[in-house]
Design a protein around this motif. Structure first.
Motif, PDB file in Angstrom:
ATOM      1  N   GLU A   1       2.981  11.323   0.179  1.00  0.00           N
ATOM      2  CA  GLU A   1       4.662  11.136   1.002  1.00  0.00           C
ATOM      3  C   GLU A   1       4.543  11.882   2.139  1.00  0.00           C
ATOM      4  O   GLU A   1       5.620  12.520   2.758  1.00  0.00           O
ATOM      5  N   ILE A   2       3.594  11.515   2.765  1.00  0.00           N
ATOM      6  CA  ILE A   2       3.285  11.449   4.334  1.00  0.00           C
ATOM      7  C   ILE A   2       3.581  12.895   4.842  1.00  0.00           C
ATOM      8  O   ILE A   2       2.813  13.391   5.718  1.00  0.00           O
ATOM      9  N   PHE A   3       4.559  13.648   4.564  1.00  0.00           N
ATOM     10  CA  PHE A   3       4.698  15.116   5.092  1.00  0.00           C
ATOM     11  C   PHE A   3       3.413  15.960   4.918  1.00  0.00           C
ATOM     12  O   PHE A   3       3.100  16.811   5.532  1.00  0.00           O
ATOM     13  N   SER A   4       2.760  15.857   3.554  1.00  0.00           N
ATOM     14  CA  SER A   4       1.647  16.589   3.229  1.00  0.00           C
ATOM     15  C   SER A   4       0.453  16.434   4.348  1.00  0.00           C
ATOM     16  O   SER A   4      -0.057  17.210   4.798  1.00  0.00           O
ATOM     17  N   PHE A   5       0.508  15.049   4.504  1.00  0.00           N
ATOM     18  CA  PHE A   5      -0.516  14.732   5.507  1.00  0.00           C
ATOM     19  C   PHE A   5      -0.274  15.124   6.790  1.00  0.00           C
ATOM     20  O   PHE A   5      -1.312  15.570   7.620  1.00  0.00           O
ATOM     21  N   LEU A   6       0.996  15.454   7.456  1.00  0.00           N
ATOM     22  CA  LEU A   6       1.297  15.954   8.690  1.00  0.00           C
ATOM     23  C   LEU A   6       0.887  17.425   8.775  1.00  0.00           C
ATOM     24  O   LEU A   6       0.545  17.927   9.615  1.00  0.00           O
ATOM     25  N   ILE A   7       1.271  17.915   7.654  1.00  0.00           N
ATOM     26  CA  ILE A   7       0.986  19.449   7.607  1.00  0.00           C
ATOM     27  C   ILE A   7      -0.537  19.835   7.549  1.00  0.00           C
ATOM     28  O   ILE A   7      -1.022  20.731   8.206  1.00  0.00           O
ATOM     29  N   VAL A   8      -1.183  18.768   7.020  1.00  0.00           N
ATOM     30  CA  VAL A   8      -2.758  18.940   7.225  1.00  0.00           C
ATOM     31  C   VAL A   8      -3.136  18.881   8.405  1.00  0.00           C
ATOM     32  O   VAL A   8      -3.983  19.726   9.030  1.00  0.00           O
ATOM     33  N   LEU A   9      -2.665  17.787   9.261  1.00  0.00           N
ATOM     34  CA  LEU A   9      -3.089  17.605  10.522  1.00  0.00           C
ATOM     35  C   LEU A   9      -2.669  18.914  11.521  1.00  0.00           C
ATOM     36  O   LEU A   9      -3.327  19.433  12.202  1.00  0.00           O
ATOM     37  N   GLN A  10      -1.348  19.579  11.291  1.00  0.00           N
ATOM     38  CA  GLN A  10      -0.695  20.641  11.900  1.00  0.00           C
ATOM     39  C   GLN A  10      -1.778  21.966  11.656  1.00  0.00           C
ATOM     40  O   GLN A  10      -2.295  22.550  12.604  1.00  0.00           O
TER      41      GLN A  10
ATOM     42  N   CYS B   1       0.853  -1.170   0.027  1.00  0.00           N
ATOM     43  CA  CYS B   1       0.050   0.188   0.041  1.00  0.00           C
ATOM     44  C   CYS B   1       0.770   1.214   0.063  1.00  0.00           C
ATOM     45  O   CYS B   1       0.462   2.160  -0.707  1.00  0.00           O
ATOM     46  N   LEU B   2       2.100   1.250   0.864  1.00  0.00           N
ATOM     47  CA  LEU B   2       2.802   2.575   0.772  1.00  0.00           C
ATOM     48  C   LEU B   2       3.666   2.625  -0.418  1.00  0.00           C
ATOM     49  O   LEU B   2       3.568   3.958  -0.795  1.00  0.00           O
TER      50      LEU B   2
END
Length: 484
Positions: free
Chosen positions: A465-474, A428-429
């Motif tokens: 690429e994971i970072f985008s999701f973390l920025i959305v959460l932030q 999946c990743l």
């Protein structure tokens, strides 16, 4: 955060995909299928939603920041997953929305695994066409995001290194659109080339069309097309060449085309490393297969190299029953799924360029240990790599591996073995569903509904690429904190 620009970009994508839905709808009407029932609601929803987003974003600023880019990247894949499931539900292909959503996300993220027992071979012709278009559009959307939005979010993650810093990335929407057009033209051109190769190899025109779409998007790995059923060396050669082209850097292709200099392609360190990796691992697997007498003579090279290229490109096509291979060879295929192809391609995985940075950095740290006062500069293609890029590569590697191990633990709660959970997690990743088949998962439909939803989330996470999701959460937590 400037929401209007996010609405504008999502609106453009929604309208574009809504118009593409008219293709299978027209084909269904021509073939006497229920095209209006299958695709009418999805097309109407996409066009109406796209029109609304374009209206909301009509006054947007022509500039995209990291926050806006992150929200756009995450929203795009969720929207595409919801849009793609509508025709399946309207046709009654799936009784469960979770299955339909998983199938749609798997196609759009080019993972290539399926909840259908036959991989979709029994679908109506129009839905089969829509499935292929979803995979191709997923690869195209990823390429367009990669060369336009992702550099604004993640600082390229070394993307500029692979084109000798000759491509200027800009937060201005107009320049982003220009870069997207360049990459899109190359994507379409190589797709047509792949279709012609398959046709020349003996496939009927219709099958060559579908196979070209799947190969270019690196979304094989399901039962829609099995090379082993044809047992054709020419067909496998056409597939291998298509996968190799799909694994390269599209921006590098564009620069070579502009300069009319094909030789410049092989001056790129990442492409050379990728080709060396394919040659080395292909030879190791082939020799091991020969030593254990799995195949006769040259067939060891034929099947060994094809499967190595298939997993390295994260296409996952099969020309042999690799699930019955010795464990050593299956482990190499599993490891190649982590690497993927070149940065700037539609492949999944961590990408060759990032591994080059990691290995070079490790080697230099060993030298610095022996010579503490030595001043060392990490270079690729004689270009110094900025420490900011190195730190981002390290951060992404840590997040990727951390997400992989955490996901493996979560997926194991569904009752699969630890090795099977590893295969599902990296599949999946890295967008290569064939890793599941390496460890005996041939039917994803038996997994619980919550596992399919989580796997859909993982597929999206791998594409943003994971970072985008973390920025959305932030940004989301920051908004809630300000409101409450």
């Amino acid at each position: 955060m400037n929401r209007n620009v996010v609405f504008y970009l999502i609106g453009c994508l929604a309208v574009g995909n809504g118009l593409v839905l008219l293709i299978p709808m027209a084909a269904a009407l021509f073939w006497g299928e229920a095209g209006l029932r299958y695709f009418g609601p999805a097309a109407a929803a996409a066009l109406l939603f796209g029109g609304y987003c374009l209206y909301r974003g009509r006054t947007h600023k022509r500039h995209l920041g990291a926050g806006e880019g992150s929200w756009y990247m995450v929203a795009v894949w969720v929207f595409l997953g919801l849009l793609g499931m509508i025709p399946y539900l309207m046709a009654g292909t799936f009784a469960s929305p979770a299955d339909a959503f998983f199938e749609s996300v798997s196609a759009f993220t080019t993972t290539g695994t399926s909840c259908l027992a036959d991989g979709g071979a029994a679908l109506p012709a129009s839905l089969f066409l829509w499935h292929s278009l979803m995979e191709w559009l997923g690869g195209l959307n990823f390429i367009l995001i990669l060369v336009s939005v992702l550099p604004q979010v993640s600082g390229c993650f070394g993307l500029t290194l692979s084109v000798h810093q000759s491509v200027a990335f800009s937060p201005m929407v107009s320049r982003m659109e220009s870069a997207a057009r360049q990459a899109g033209c190359i994507y379409v051109a190589i797709t047509l080339c792949s279709m012609v190769l398959y046709w020349l190899a003996g496939l009927p025109a219709g099958t060559a069309f579908h196979q070209g779409l799947m190969t270019m998007s690196t979304s094989g790995g399901d039962a829609l097309f099995d090379f082993s059923n044809y047992n054709s060396l020419g067909l496998e050669a056409a597939g291998a060449l298509s996968m190799l082209l799909a694994s390269g850097n599209f921006l590098l292709y564009w620069k070579a085309w502009e300069r009319r200099d094909v030789k410049s392609l092989f001056k790129d360190a990442e492409l050379r490393t990728f080709l060396i990796l394919i040659a080395f691992t292909g030879l190791i697997v082939s020799l091991h297969l020969w030593r254990h007498g799995v195949y006769d003579g040259w067939d060891n090279l034929r099947y060994g190299f094809f499967q190595v290229l298939s997993f390295s490109s994260t296409s996952g096509f099969a020309s042999a029953d690799y699930a019955a291979w010795p464990e050593f060879d299956k482990y190499i295929l599993f490891a190649l799924a982590f690497v993927g192809g070149c940065i700037g391609s539609a492949t999944g995985g961590l990408k060759v360029m990032r591994f080059m940075v990691l290995f070079k950095m490790a080697a230099q740290e060993m030298r610095r240990t022996l010579h503490p006062h030595m001043v060392i500069s990490l270079k690729i293609d004689d270009i110094p790599v900025d420490m900011k890029i190195i730190s981002r590569v390290l951060s992404y590697f840590f997040l990727f591996m951390g997400t992989f191990f955490l996901s493996m633990l979560i997926i194991s709660l569904s009752g699969v073995t630890p090795m099977q959970a590893m295969g599902v997690a990296i599949g999946c990743l890295s967008s290569v569903g064939s890793t599941m088949e390496l460890f005996g998962i041939n039917d994803v439909s038996v997994l619980p509904a919550w596992t399919k939803i989580y796997c859909s989330f993982l597929m999206i996470l791998g594409r943003v690429e994971i970072f985008s999701f973390l920025i959305v959460l932030q940004t989301a937590f920051g908004y809630l904190r300000r409101r409450w």
